[in-house]
Design a protein around this motif. Structure first.
Motif, PDB file in Angstrom:
ATOM      1  N   VAL A   1       0.587  -0.975  -0.066  1.00  0.00           N
ATOM      2  CA  VAL A   1       0.012   0.044   0.153  1.00  0.00           C
ATOM      3  C   VAL A   1       0.130   1.383  -0.250  1.00  0.00           C
ATOM      4  O   VAL A   1       0.352   2.328  -0.745  1.00  0.00           O
ATOM      5  CB  VAL A   1      -0.998   0.038   1.374  1.00  0.00           C
ATOM      6  CG1 VAL A   1      -1.777   1.044   1.536  1.00  0.00           C
ATOM      7  CG2 VAL A   1      -2.036  -0.802   1.037  1.00  0.00           C
ATOM      8  N   LEU A   2       1.938   1.146   0.403  1.00  0.00           N
ATOM      9  CA  LEU A   2       2.858   2.211   0.476  1.00  0.00           C
ATOM     10  C   LEU A   2       3.547   2.269  -0.555  1.00  0.00           C
ATOM     11  O   LEU A   2       3.612   4.044  -1.296  1.00  0.00           O
ATOM     12  CB  LEU A   2       4.097   2.227   1.952  1.00  0.00           C
ATOM     13  CG  LEU A   2       4.014   1.933   3.226  1.00  0.00           C
ATOM     14  CD1 LEU A   2       5.196   1.791   3.984  1.00  0.00           C
ATOM     15  CD2 LEU A   2       3.484   3.798   3.360  1.00  0.00           C
ATOM     16  N   LEU A   3       3.373   1.465  -1.278  1.00  0.00           N
ATOM     17  CA  LEU A   3       4.160   1.963  -3.022  1.00  0.00           C
ATOM     18  C   LEU A   3       2.756   2.322  -3.622  1.00  0.00           C
ATOM     19  O   LEU A   3       3.130   3.184  -4.808  1.00  0.00           O
ATOM     20  CB  LEU A   3       4.215  -0.457  -3.359  1.00  0.00           C
ATOM     21  CG  LEU A   3       5.893  -0.392  -2.856  1.00  0.00           C
ATOM     22  CD1 LEU A   3       6.637  -2.114  -3.366  1.00  0.00           C
ATOM     23  CD2 LEU A   3       7.029   0.322  -3.005  1.00  0.00           C
TER      24      LEU A   3
ATOM     25  N   ILE B   1      -4.162   9.698  -4.115  1.00  0.00           N
ATOM     26  CA  ILE B   1      -3.622   9.403  -2.609  1.00  0.00           C
ATOM     27  C   ILE B   1      -4.570   9.677  -1.494  1.00  0.00           C
ATOM     28  O   ILE B   1      -4.106   8.914  -0.560  1.00  0.00           O
ATOM     29  CB  ILE B   1      -2.821  10.695  -2.242  1.00  0.00           C
ATOM     30  CG1 ILE B   1      -1.593  10.861  -3.213  1.00  0.00           C
ATOM     31  CG2 ILE B   1      -2.023  11.073  -0.781  1.00  0.00           C
ATOM     32  CD1 ILE B   1      -1.019  11.622  -3.370  1.00  0.00           C
ATOM     33  N   CYS B   2      -5.966   9.902  -1.198  1.00  0.00           N
ATOM     34  CA  CYS B   2      -6.775   9.889  -0.401  1.00  0.00           C
ATOM     35  C   CYS B   2      -7.353   8.361  -0.117  1.00  0.00           C
ATOM     36  O   CYS B   2      -7.232   7.638   0.784  1.00  0.00           O
ATOM     37  CB  CYS B   2      -8.068  10.845  -0.188  1.00  0.00           C
ATOM     38  SG  CYS B   2      -7.340  12.734   0.544  1.00  0.00           S
TER      39      CYS B   2
ATOM     40  N   ALA C   1      -6.732   5.666   3.218  1.00  0.00           N
ATOM     41  CA  ALA C   1      -7.272   4.461   3.474  1.00  0.00           C
ATOM     42  C   ALA C   1      -7.541   3.247   3.142  1.00  0.00           C
ATOM     43  O   ALA C   1      -8.271   2.839   4.369  1.00  0.00           O
ATOM     44  CB  ALA C   1      -9.434   5.048   3.080  1.00  0.00           C
ATOM     45  N   ILE C   2      -7.183   2.480   1.966  1.00  0.00           N
ATOM     46  CA  ILE C   2      -7.057   1.227   2.369  1.00  0.00           C
ATOM     47  C   ILE C   2      -5.902   0.821   3.268  1.00  0.00           C
ATOM     48  O   ILE C   2      -5.756   0.064   3.567  1.00  0.00           O
ATOM     49  CB  ILE C   2      -6.628   0.977   0.149  1.00  0.00           C
ATOM     50  CG1 ILE C   2      -7.694   1.099  -0.358  1.00  0.00           C
ATOM     51  CG2 ILE C   2      -6.279  -0.445   0.583  1.00  0.00           C
ATOM     52  CD1 ILE C   2      -7.118   0.451  -1.742  1.00  0.00           C
ATOM     53  N   PHE C   3      -4.348   2.265   2.777  1.00  0.00           N
ATOM     54  CA  PHE C   3      -3.561   1.656   4.169  1.00  0.00           C
ATOM     55  C   PHE C   3      -4.628   1.204   5.636  1.00  0.00           C
ATOM     56  O   PHE C   3      -3.586   0.669   6.194  1.00  0.00           O
ATOM     57  CB  PHE C   3      -2.639   3.015   3.852  1.00  0.00           C
ATOM     58  CG  PHE C   3      -1.857   2.562   5.315  1.00  0.00           C
ATOM     59  CD1 PHE C   3      -0.312   1.888   4.440  1.00  0.00           C
ATOM     60  CD2 PHE C   3      -1.877   3.806   6.384  1.00  0.00           C
ATOM     61  CE1 PHE C   3       0.572   2.027   5.421  1.00  0.00           C
ATOM     62  CE2 PHE C   3      -0.776   3.443   6.848  1.00  0.00           C
ATOM     63  CZ  PHE C   3       0.488   2.640   6.651  1.00  0.00           C
TER      64      PHE C   3
END
Length: 278
Positions: A225-227, A256-257, A261-263
């Motif tokens: 998710v960071l990637l 990005i938002c 959110a998935i992060f």
């Protein structure tokens, strides 16, 4: 004095050269970076002879978004890098559709055929031939061409066209976000094949080293998710630095938002196998 001026000139020249190189590399990443994640997917379908793990509706979204972006350029010229990016993505999506149609036709048991010219909404984007997808794209392009020709002088139309183009692409991850929320889990998200293979390899190493699998799965999810987020941050930063139309960086911010959110969903719902939406 002459030596100082010469040194200053060389420093400025070196700085300009470094910036030009960096700008050139960034442009290349923008043009081909969007298509790169689909290369492992293409190879996986080609190798397995099955398109079961890939949703062709992703191609629909990307084709519509990038065709609209092409017409937005005629109304409001933006950077050529982004225009080439759309062209590369359109070619990539058509290549994927062609491969999916090829493998599906070779494995299809039923003799029934569904054609674009049937105009049957039940089988929209589930046609039997690659030619039908080409016909849809040509029809959609012709319709956009006609409307844009008639309304090219309308600022409202041009701005709306731009927002539609980039917002459709920005919303690509929204169904996955909503699915995670409904299921209260991040299981079921699709990974590209290269990451699947990497995950299997790491799983084997974990078993050999007796590493806690739950801890490792969470770490893998967070990294992926960071990637995605870093990729969207790079893209949005590129939009802002190069003074692209406001539609690009606003919708980049939306992406990005969604990533963020998935992060958080990974931490809150992090249960089961995790696969990236493609």
């Amino acid at each position: 004095m002459a030596d100082v001026e010469s040194h200053s000139f060389l420093s400025e020249l070196g700085s300009d050269s470094a910036w030009s190189l960096l700008s050139w590399v960034a442009s290349l990443l923008m043009v081909f970076g969007g298509a790169a994640p689909y290369i492992p997917q293409y190879r996986d379908i080609q190798k397995s002879g099955s398109a079961e793990g890939f949703s062709t509706h992703v191609c629909l979204v990307m084709l519509v978004a990038n065709i609209l972006r092409l017409f937005f350029w005629f109304g409001k010229h933006f950077e050529l890098t982004l225009l080439w990016q759309s062209i590369v993505l359109i070619i990539t999506m058509l290549a994927l559709l062609h491969l999916c149609c090829t493998v599906q036709s070779s494995s299809r048991m039923s003799t029934s055929r569904h054609l674009f010219t049937d105009f049957d909404p039940r089988y929209f984007w589930a046609w039997s031939r690659f030619l039908d997808y080409i016909q849809f794209c040509l029809t959609f392009t012709a319709l956009c061409l006609l409307i844009t020709y008639l309304l090219i002088d309308s600022e409202f139309y041009v701005e709306s066209l731009g927002f539609s183009a980039v917002l459709i692409e920005a919303m690509l991850g929204m169904p996955q976000l909503l699915q995670n929320f409904r299921n209260k889990s991040t299981a079921g998200m699709r990974l590209c094949s290269s990451l699947t293979q990497l995950h299997d390899l790491l799983g084997h190493l974990r078993r050999q080293l007796r590493v806690d699998p739950e801890s490792h799965v969470l770490q893998t999810r967070v990294k992926m998710v960071l990637l995605w987020t870093l990729g969207d941050i790079f893209k949005t930063t590129y939009f802002i630095i190069n003074a692209t139309p406001v539609q690009f960086w606003i919708c980049g911010t939306v992406q990005i938002c969604i990533d963020i959110a998935i992060f958080f969903q990974v931490f809150i719902y992090g249960q089961g196998d995790h696969e990236k939406y493609m």
